[in-house]
Design a protein around this motif. Structure first.
Motif, PDB file in Angstrom:
ATOM      1  N   GLY A  54       0.812  -1.198   0.000  1.00 29.85           N
ATOM      2  CA  GLY A  54       0.000   0.000   0.000  1.00 29.85           C
ATOM      3  C   GLY A  54       0.853   1.260   0.000  1.00 29.85           C
ATOM      4  N   VAL A  55       0.207   2.388  -0.264  1.00 29.28           N
ATOM      5  CA  VAL A  55       0.877   3.686  -0.211  1.00 29.28           C
ATOM      6  C   VAL A  55      -0.048   4.693   0.477  1.00 29.28           C
ATOM      7  CG1 VAL A  55       2.306   3.347  -2.268  1.00 29.28           C
ATOM      8  CG2 VAL A  55       0.020   4.327  -2.522  1.00 29.28           C
ATOM      9  N   VAL A  56       0.541   5.645   1.167  1.00 31.17           N
ATOM     10  CA  VAL A  56      -0.200   6.778   1.724  1.00 31.17           C
ATOM     11  C   VAL A  56       0.647   8.021   1.490  1.00 31.17           C
ATOM     12  CG1 VAL A  56       0.729   6.334   4.040  1.00 31.17           C
ATOM     13  CG2 VAL A  56      -1.285   7.792   3.773  1.00 31.17           C
ATOM     14  N   ILE A  57      -0.020   9.100   1.103  1.00 26.56           N
ATOM     15  CA  ILE A  57       0.680  10.319   0.727  1.00 26.56           C
ATOM     16  C   ILE A  57       0.282  11.444   1.674  1.00 26.56           C
ATOM     17  CG2 ILE A  57       1.193  11.923  -1.145  1.00 26.56           C
ATOM     18  CD1 ILE A  57      -0.649   8.699  -1.933  1.00 26.56           C
ATOM     19  N   VAL A  58       1.274  12.177   2.182  1.00 24.70           N
ATOM     20  CA  VAL A  58       1.037  13.341   3.039  1.00 24.70           C
ATOM     21  C   VAL A  58       1.156  14.587   2.170  1.00 24.70           C
ATOM     22  CG1 VAL A  58       1.742  14.578   5.109  1.00 24.70           C
ATOM     23  CG2 VAL A  58       2.049  12.087   4.982  1.00 24.70           C
ATOM     24  N   PRO A  59       0.033  15.147   1.689  1.00 27.61           N
ATOM     25  CA  PRO A  59       0.101  16.350   0.847  1.00 27.61           C
ATOM     26  C   PRO A  59       0.358  17.578   1.711  1.00 27.61           C
ATOM     27  CG  PRO A  59      -1.979  15.140   0.560  1.00 27.61           C
ATOM     28  CD  PRO A  59      -1.345  14.692   1.831  1.00 27.61           C
ATOM     29  N   MET A  60       1.379  18.359   1.349  1.00 23.38           N
ATOM     30  CA  MET A  60       1.761  19.510   2.146  1.00 23.38           C
ATOM     31  C   MET A  60       1.953  20.729   1.262  1.00 23.38           C
ATOM     32  SD  MET A  60       4.517  17.781   4.736  1.00 23.38           S
ATOM     33  CE  MET A  60       5.625  17.552   3.346  1.00 23.38           C
ATOM     34  N   GLY A  61       1.763  21.902   1.869  1.00 17.87           N
ATOM     35  CA  GLY A  61       1.989  23.154   1.175  1.00 17.87           C
ATOM     36  C   GLY A  61       2.088  24.271   2.192  1.00 17.87           C
ATOM     37  N   GLN A  62       2.110  25.511   1.738  1.00 15.13           N
ATOM     38  CA  GLN A  62       2.230  26.643   2.653  1.00 15.13           C
ATOM     39  C   GLN A  62       1.032  26.760   3.583  1.00 15.13           C
ATOM     40  OE1 GLN A  62       3.078  30.199   0.421  1.00 15.13           O
ATOM     41  NE2 GLN A  62       5.237  29.686   0.210  1.00 15.13           N
ATOM     42  N   ASP A  63      -0.104  26.195   3.170  1.00 21.02           N
ATOM     43  CA  ASP A  63      -1.301  26.243   4.003  1.00 21.02           C
ATOM     44  C   ASP A  63      -1.382  25.089   4.987  1.00 21.02           C
ATOM     45  OD1 ASP A  63      -1.933  28.510   2.663  1.00 21.02           O
ATOM     46  OD2 ASP A  63      -3.770  27.754   1.734  1.00 21.02           O
ATOM     47  N   ARG A  84      -4.670   7.535  -0.001  1.00 22.32           N
ATOM     48  CA  ARG A  84      -3.951   6.271   0.106  1.00 22.32           C
ATOM     49  C   ARG A  84      -4.597   5.219  -0.788  1.00 22.32           C
ATOM     50  NH1 ARG A  84      -6.340   2.813   4.308  1.00 22.32           N
ATOM     51  NH2 ARG A  84      -8.003   3.896   5.440  1.00 22.32           N
ATOM     52  N   GLY A  85      -3.868   4.135  -0.992  1.00 22.85           N
ATOM     53  CA  GLY A  85      -4.377   3.057  -1.833  1.00 22.85           C
ATOM     54  C   GLY A  85      -3.326   1.980  -1.982  1.00 22.85           C
ATOM     55  N   GLY A  86      -3.504   1.148  -2.990  1.00 19.56           N
ATOM     56  CA  GLY A  86      -2.590   0.034  -3.197  1.00 19.56           C
ATOM     57  C   GLY A  86      -1.862   0.123  -4.516  1.00 19.56           C
ATOM     58  N   CYS A  87      -0.697  -0.510  -4.567  1.00 14.81           N
ATOM     59  CA  CYS A  87       0.063  -0.583  -5.808  1.00 14.81           C
ATOM     60  C   CYS A  87      -0.617  -1.562  -6.762  1.00 14.81           C
ATOM     61  CB  CYS A  87       1.487  -1.070  -5.538  1.00 14.81           C
ATOM     62  SG  CYS A  87       2.468  -0.009  -4.465  1.00 14.81           S
ATOM     63  N   GLU A  88      -0.491  -1.296  -8.036  1.00 22.55           N
ATOM     64  CA  GLU A  88      -0.907  -2.254  -9.043  1.00 22.55           C
ATOM     65  C   GLU A  88       0.209  -3.289  -9.197  1.00 22.55           C
ATOM     66  OE1 GLU A  88      -3.803  -2.221 -10.207  1.00 22.55           O
ATOM     67  OE2 GLU A  88      -4.534  -0.177  -9.851  1.00 22.55           O
ATOM     68  N   ALA A  89      -0.054  -4.338  -9.967  1.00 26.39           N
ATOM     69  CA  ALA A  89       0.957  -5.377 -10.178  1.00 26.39           C
ATOM     70  C   ALA A  89       2.222  -4.772 -10.789  1.00 26.39           C
ATOM     71  CB  ALA A  89       0.397  -6.461 -11.093  1.00 26.39           C
ATOM     72  N   ASP A  90       3.372  -5.042 -10.166  1.00 28.82           N
ATOM     73  CA  ASP A  90       4.685  -4.581 -10.647  1.00 28.82           C
ATOM     74  C   ASP A  90       4.801  -3.054 -10.687  1.00 28.82           C
ATOM     75  OD1 ASP A  90       5.521  -7.249 -11.087  1.00 28.82           O
ATOM     76  OD2 ASP A  90       4.522  -7.260 -13.038  1.00 28.82           O
ATOM     77  N   GLU A  91       3.958  -2.347  -9.945  1.00 23.00           N
ATOM     78  CA  GLU A  91       4.014  -0.884  -9.918  1.00 23.00           C
ATOM     79  C   GLU A  91       4.901  -0.415  -8.778  1.00 23.00           C
ATOM     80  OE1 GLU A  91       0.783   2.736 -10.311  1.00 23.00           O
ATOM     81  OE2 GLU A  91       0.334   1.115  -8.913  1.00 23.00           O
ATOM     82  N   ASP A  92       5.824   0.483  -9.085  1.00 24.86           N
ATOM     83  CA  ASP A  92       6.692   1.046  -8.055  1.00 24.86           C
ATOM     84  C   ASP A  92       5.852   1.850  -7.074  1.00 24.86           C
ATOM     85  OD1 ASP A  92       8.481   3.590  -7.156  1.00 24.86           O
ATOM     86  OD2 ASP A  92       9.729   1.808  -7.437  1.00 24.86           O
ATOM     87  N   PRO A  93       6.119   1.761  -5.762  1.00 19.32           N
ATOM     88  CA  PRO A  93       5.325   2.505  -4.787  1.00 19.32           C
ATOM     89  C   PRO A  93       5.264   4.003  -5.060  1.00 19.32           C
ATOM     90  CG  PRO A  93       6.627   0.854  -3.664  1.00 19.32           C
ATOM     91  CD  PRO A  93       7.076   0.841  -5.099  1.00 19.32           C
ATOM     92  N   ALA A  94       6.361   4.608  -5.519  1.00 18.27           N
ATOM     93  CA  ALA A  94       6.352   6.045  -5.804  1.00 18.27           C
ATOM     94  C   ALA A  94       5.392   6.365  -6.950  1.00 18.27           C
ATOM     95  CB  ALA A  94       7.759   6.530  -6.141  1.00 18.27           C
ATOM     96  N   VAL A  95       5.353   5.507  -7.947  1.00 16.61           N
ATOM     97  CA  VAL A  95       4.430   5.700  -9.071  1.00 16.61           C
ATOM     98  C   VAL A  95       2.989   5.527  -8.593  1.00 16.61           C
ATOM     99  CG1 VAL A  95       3.715   4.808 -11.325  1.00 16.61           C
ATOM    100  CG2 VAL A  95       6.145   4.962 -10.752  1.00 16.61           C
ATOM    101  N   ALA A  96       2.766   4.547  -7.732  1.00 17.27           N
ATOM    102  CA  ALA A  96       1.433   4.336  -7.177  1.00 17.27           C
ATOM    103  C   ALA A  96       1.000   5.529  -6.334  1.00 17.27           C
ATOM    104  CB  ALA A  96       1.419   3.065  -6.331  1.00 17.27           C
TER     105      ALA A  96
END
Length: 203
Positions: A54-63, A84-96
């Motif tokens: 799985g992947v989870v992303i922390v979106p950040m900015g000036q706000d 957040r979500g899951g990787c597809e087959a053979d998908e790099d976590p950063a791409v996911a």
């Protein structure tokens, strides 16, 4: 983690004697394994295995940080979460991570612009699969980088991202407004990393 664990006594393992699969679909598999406890007693242990990491992303900015109001069917209510979500087959976590960020928020971010924060386990008593955590610098809605419309999957229900400053996030935590364990763990890694935004002092 290894250094921390080595400084303390380690409990003996619960040993798997036989993996018993009881359910499977395209998302993963549920096992009701036969196990042997440290005391020698035999028993069963439920274990969920996602098909991919799985992947989870922390979106950040000036706000501050961007949270996605997400309706979660299991709890029957809206939850403030990081995308957040899951990787597809053979998908790099950063791409996911880039894909999930775009799908759930409309924000674009190149894989090279992501900052890996670490790996977490969403529920160590049940789920064996890991979740990769990334920080992503994005622009808030209304700025020059206004995001495109989110394109969630058919079985997802999300609203537009909500921005919160570090001070507001602290108030949300104190009031129990954020209860998603994955989001709370990702936020902790972002804080420990020094990731953050604006001129506010660390939490």
């Amino acid at each position: 983690m290894d250094n921390v664990a080595s400084a303390h006594a380690e409990p003996p393992p619960i040993r798997r004697q036989r993996a018993v699969e009881v359910f499977r679909n395209r998302f993963g598999a549920l096992f009701n394994d036969e196990v042997l406890s440290p005391s020698g007693k035999q028993g069963r242990y439920l274990r969920w295995q996602w098909s991919h990491s799985g992947v989870v992303i922390v979106p950040m900015g000036q706000d501050g940080f961007a949270f996605v109001p997400t309706y979660r069917y299991p709890i029957g209510e809206v939850s403030l979460e990081f995308p957040r979500g899951g990787c597809e087959a053979d998908e790099d976590p950063a791409v996911a991570a880039v894909r999930e960020l775009r799908e759930e928020t409309g924000f674009d971010c190149a894989p090279s612009a992501l900052r890996p924060l670490g790996v977490i386990h969403a529920e160590t008593g049940l789920i064996e699969s890991d979740v990769h955590v990334f920080a992503a610098e994005v622009r808030p809605t209304g700025s020059a980088g206004t995001p495109s419309a989110a394109e969630p999957e058919a079985m997802e229900s999300v609203a537009e991202p909500v921005w919160a400053s570090r001070t507001e996030v602290v108030k949300w935590l104190q009031s129990g407004s954020v209860t998603c364990g994955v989001t709370l763990a990702a936020l902790a890694l972002a804080i420990a990393d020094g990731s953050g935004t604006g001129s506010e002092p660390p939490m």
